[in-house]
Design a protein around this motif. Structure first.
Motif, PDB file in Angstrom:
ATOM      1  N   LYS A  62       0.637  -0.763   0.209  1.00 10.99           N
ATOM      2  CA  LYS A  62      -0.043   0.234  -0.445  1.00 10.99           C
ATOM      3  C   LYS A  62       0.895   1.498   0.014  1.00 10.99           C
ATOM      4  CE  LYS A  62      -4.193  -1.873   1.911  1.00 10.99           C
ATOM      5  NZ  LYS A  62      -4.901  -2.107   3.017  1.00 10.99           N
ATOM      6  N   GLU A  63       0.311   2.148  -0.118  1.00 14.83           N
ATOM      7  CA  GLU A  63       1.033   3.957   0.139  1.00 14.83           C
ATOM      8  C   GLU A  63       0.549   3.730   1.732  1.00 14.83           C
ATOM      9  OE1 GLU A  63      -1.215   6.055  -4.435  1.00 14.83           O
ATOM     10  OE2 GLU A  63      -1.031   6.672  -2.694  1.00 14.83           O
ATOM     11  N   ARG A  64       1.467   4.779   1.772  1.00 14.31           N
ATOM     12  CA  ARG A  64       2.611   5.974   2.582  1.00 14.31           C
ATOM     13  C   ARG A  64       1.712   6.210   3.084  1.00 14.31           C
ATOM     14  NH1 ARG A  64       8.070   7.214   3.814  1.00 14.31           N
ATOM     15  NH2 ARG A  64       8.611   4.697   3.402  1.00 14.31           N
ATOM     16  N   ASP A  65       0.498   6.570   4.313  1.00 16.45           N
ATOM     17  CA  ASP A  65      -0.814   7.108   4.584  1.00 16.45           C
ATOM     18  C   ASP A  65      -0.225   8.164   5.624  1.00 16.45           C
ATOM     19  OD1 ASP A  65      -2.775   4.926   4.030  1.00 16.45           O
ATOM     20  OD2 ASP A  65      -2.327   6.180   2.441  1.00 16.45           O
ATOM     21  N   PHE A  66      -1.100   9.360   5.454  1.00 14.51           N
ATOM     22  CA  PHE A  66      -0.830  10.153   6.938  1.00 14.51           C
ATOM     23  C   PHE A  66      -1.378   9.853   8.107  1.00 14.51           C
ATOM     24  CE2 PHE A  66      -0.709  14.323   9.159  1.00 14.51           C
ATOM     25  CZ  PHE A  66      -1.926  13.995   9.384  1.00 14.51           C
ATOM     26  N   VAL A  67      -1.005   9.946   8.968  1.00 16.86           N
ATOM     27  CA  VAL A  67      -0.936   8.859  10.636  1.00 16.86           C
ATOM     28  C   VAL A  67      -1.439  10.430  10.873  1.00 16.86           C
ATOM     29  CG1 VAL A  67      -1.297   8.290  12.177  1.00 16.86           C
ATOM     30  CG2 VAL A  67       0.131   7.325  10.446  1.00 16.86           C
ATOM     31  N   CYS A 107       8.579   8.629  10.842  1.00 13.60           N
ATOM     32  CA  CYS A 107       8.446  10.117  11.719  1.00 13.60           C
ATOM     33  C   CYS A 107       8.919  10.936  10.371  1.00 13.60           C
ATOM     34  CB  CYS A 107       9.832  10.000  12.403  1.00 13.60           C
ATOM     35  SG  CYS A 107      10.034  11.783  13.180  1.00 13.60           S
ATOM     36  N   ALA A 108       8.475  12.318  10.483  1.00 17.26           N
ATOM     37  CA  ALA A 108       8.846  12.895   9.319  1.00 17.26           C
ATOM     38  C   ALA A 108       9.115  14.359   9.179  1.00 17.26           C
ATOM     39  CB  ALA A 108       8.013  13.335   7.731  1.00 17.26           C
ATOM     40  N   ALA A 109       9.948  15.352   9.056  1.00 21.80           N
ATOM     41  CA  ALA A 109       9.869  15.966   9.646  1.00 21.80           C
ATOM     42  C   ALA A 109      10.187  17.413   8.296  1.00 21.80           C
ATOM     43  CB  ALA A 109      11.435  16.927   9.942  1.00 21.80           C
ATOM     44  N   ASN A 110       9.247  17.959   8.961  1.00 21.85           N
ATOM     45  CA  ASN A 110       9.126  19.712   6.969  1.00 21.85           C
ATOM     46  C   ASN A 110       8.851  21.042   8.156  1.00 21.85           C
ATOM     47  OD1 ASN A 110       8.400  20.713   4.576  1.00 21.85           O
ATOM     48  ND2 ASN A 110       6.426  21.381   6.237  1.00 21.85           N
ATOM     49  N   ARG A 111      10.274  22.189   7.386  1.00 22.39           N
ATOM     50  CA  ARG A 111      10.639  22.976   8.159  1.00 22.39           C
ATOM     51  C   ARG A 111       9.023  24.365   8.288  1.00 22.39           C
ATOM     52  NH1 ARG A 111      13.284  26.849  10.510  1.00 22.39           N
ATOM     53  NH2 ARG A 111      14.266  28.296  10.019  1.00 22.39           N
ATOM     54  N   LEU A 112       8.666  23.993   9.839  1.00 18.36           N
ATOM     55  CA  LEU A 112       8.207  25.004  10.488  1.00 18.36           C
ATOM     56  C   LEU A 112       6.075  24.871   9.503  1.00 18.36           C
ATOM     57  CD1 LEU A 112       9.128  28.899   8.395  1.00 18.36           C
ATOM     58  CD2 LEU A 112       9.134  27.492  11.065  1.00 18.36           C
ATOM     59  N   VAL A 113       6.072  24.233   8.689  1.00 14.64           N
ATOM     60  CA  VAL A 113       5.123  24.249   8.661  1.00 14.64           C
ATOM     61  C   VAL A 113       4.444  22.062   8.354  1.00 14.64           C
ATOM     62  CG1 VAL A 113       2.579  24.239   6.246  1.00 14.64           C
ATOM     63  CG2 VAL A 113       4.419  26.081   6.332  1.00 14.64           C
ATOM     64  N   TYR A 114       2.313  22.041   8.709  1.00 18.08           N
ATOM     65  CA  TYR A 114       2.823  20.978   8.702  1.00 18.08           C
ATOM     66  C   TYR A 114       1.543  20.541   7.739  1.00 18.08           C
ATOM     67  CZ  TYR A 114      -1.201  21.527  11.832  1.00 18.08           C
ATOM     68  OH  TYR A 114      -2.366  22.244  12.412  1.00 18.08           O
ATOM     69  N   LYS A 116      -1.153  16.712   5.587  1.00 17.86           N
ATOM     70  CA  LYS A 116      -0.964  15.587   5.172  1.00 17.86           C
ATOM     71  C   LYS A 116      -0.230  14.531   4.100  1.00 17.86           C
ATOM     72  CE  LYS A 116      -5.157  16.149   7.379  1.00 17.86           C
ATOM     73  NZ  LYS A 116      -6.708  15.837   7.634  1.00 17.86           N
ATOM     74  N   SER A 117       0.962  15.623   3.377  1.00 19.12           N
ATOM     75  CA  SER A 117       1.218  15.271   2.388  1.00 19.12           C
ATOM     76  C   SER A 117       2.977  14.730   2.412  1.00 19.12           C
ATOM     77  CB  SER A 117       1.238  16.121   1.491  1.00 19.12           C
ATOM     78  OG  SER A 117       1.784  15.664   0.697  1.00 19.12           O
ATOM     79  N   THR A 118       3.060  13.703   2.081  1.00 22.12           N
ATOM     80  CA  THR A 118       4.329  13.061   2.325  1.00 22.12           C
ATOM     81  C   THR A 118       5.284  14.052   1.084  1.00 22.12           C
ATOM     82  OG1 THR A 118       4.055  11.632   0.069  1.00 22.12           O
ATOM     83  CG2 THR A 118       3.478  11.107   1.491  1.00 22.12           C
ATOM     84  N   LEU A 119       5.251  14.681   0.272  1.00 22.00           N
ATOM     85  CA  LEU A 119       5.435  15.412  -0.283  1.00 22.00           C
ATOM     86  C   LEU A 119       6.356  16.682   0.040  1.00 22.00           C
ATOM     87  CD1 LEU A 119       3.579  15.570  -4.072  1.00 22.00           C
ATOM     88  CD2 LEU A 119       5.312  14.165  -2.777  1.00 22.00           C
ATOM     89  N   TYR A 139      12.696  15.688   5.473  1.00 26.50           N
ATOM     90  CA  TYR A 139      13.407  14.337   5.982  1.00 26.50           C
ATOM     91  C   TYR A 139      12.478  13.218   6.479  1.00 26.50           C
ATOM     92  CZ  TYR A 139      16.729  18.522   5.734  1.00 26.50           C
ATOM     93  OH  TYR A 139      17.967  18.980   5.829  1.00 26.50           O
ATOM     94  N   TRP A 140      12.845  11.780   6.053  1.00 25.62           N
ATOM     95  CA  TRP A 140      12.410  10.551   6.920  1.00 25.62           C
ATOM     96  C   TRP A 140      13.178  10.058   7.854  1.00 25.62           C
ATOM     97  CZ3 TRP A 140       7.171   9.871   5.782  1.00 25.62           C
ATOM     98  CH2 TRP A 140       6.437  10.788   4.775  1.00 25.62           C
ATOM     99  N   GLY A 141      12.827   9.263   8.860  1.00 22.73           N
ATOM    100  CA  GLY A 141      12.801   8.119   9.406  1.00 22.73           C
ATOM    101  C   GLY A 141      13.333   6.732   8.411  1.00 22.73           C
TER     102      GLY A 141
END
Length: 123
Positions: free
Chosen positions: A43-48, A96-103, A105-108, A112-114
């Motif tokens: 399956k695809e990677r889904d937002f939690v 786990c994923a990190a994005n500068r400043l803004v959260y 639901k999109s993987t795009l 950064y990813w664990g």
């Protein structure tokens, strides 16, 4: 070098609980929104879940609302996903994923990813 390292996965019976942790290094943690995604086999990677830099703004996938809680400790550079009422359909590798400043639901949106931690829920 940015590193995100997940831990806390394992095998649990339906109805049980697990606490996933994400340890971050190599970035100014308090400036990054954090999120958890999951991917089941085939399956695809889904937002939690995700939360903002301060930790007060959170969003959840409908499938986990009321069961999972995301939090962060900016003094320890960690993000936690507390999971309760686990169901077999929660079985997946959790990232786990990190994005500068803004959260988001999109993987795009995430820079950064664990490597992920396996969660298996038996019926």
């Amino acid at each position: 070098q940015v590193q995100l390292v997940e831990s806390g996965g394992g095998l649990v019976q339906a109805g049980g609980s697990l606490r996933l942790s994400c340890a971050a290094s190599g970035l100014t943690f308090s400036s990054y929104a954090m999120a958890w995604f999951r991917q089941a086999p085939g399956k695809e990677r889904d937002f939690v879940a995700a939360l903002g830099t301060g930790g007060s703004s959170t969003i959840y996938a409908d499938s986990v609302k009321g069961r999972f809680t995301i939090s962060r400790d900016n003094t320890k550079n960690t993000c936690v996903l507390q999971m309760t009422g686990l169901k077999p359909e929660d079985t997946a590798v959790y990232y786990c994923a990190a994005n500068r400043l803004v959260y988001s639901k999109s993987t795009l949106a995430y820079n950064y990813w664990g490597r992920g931690t396996q969660v298996t829920v038996s019926s």
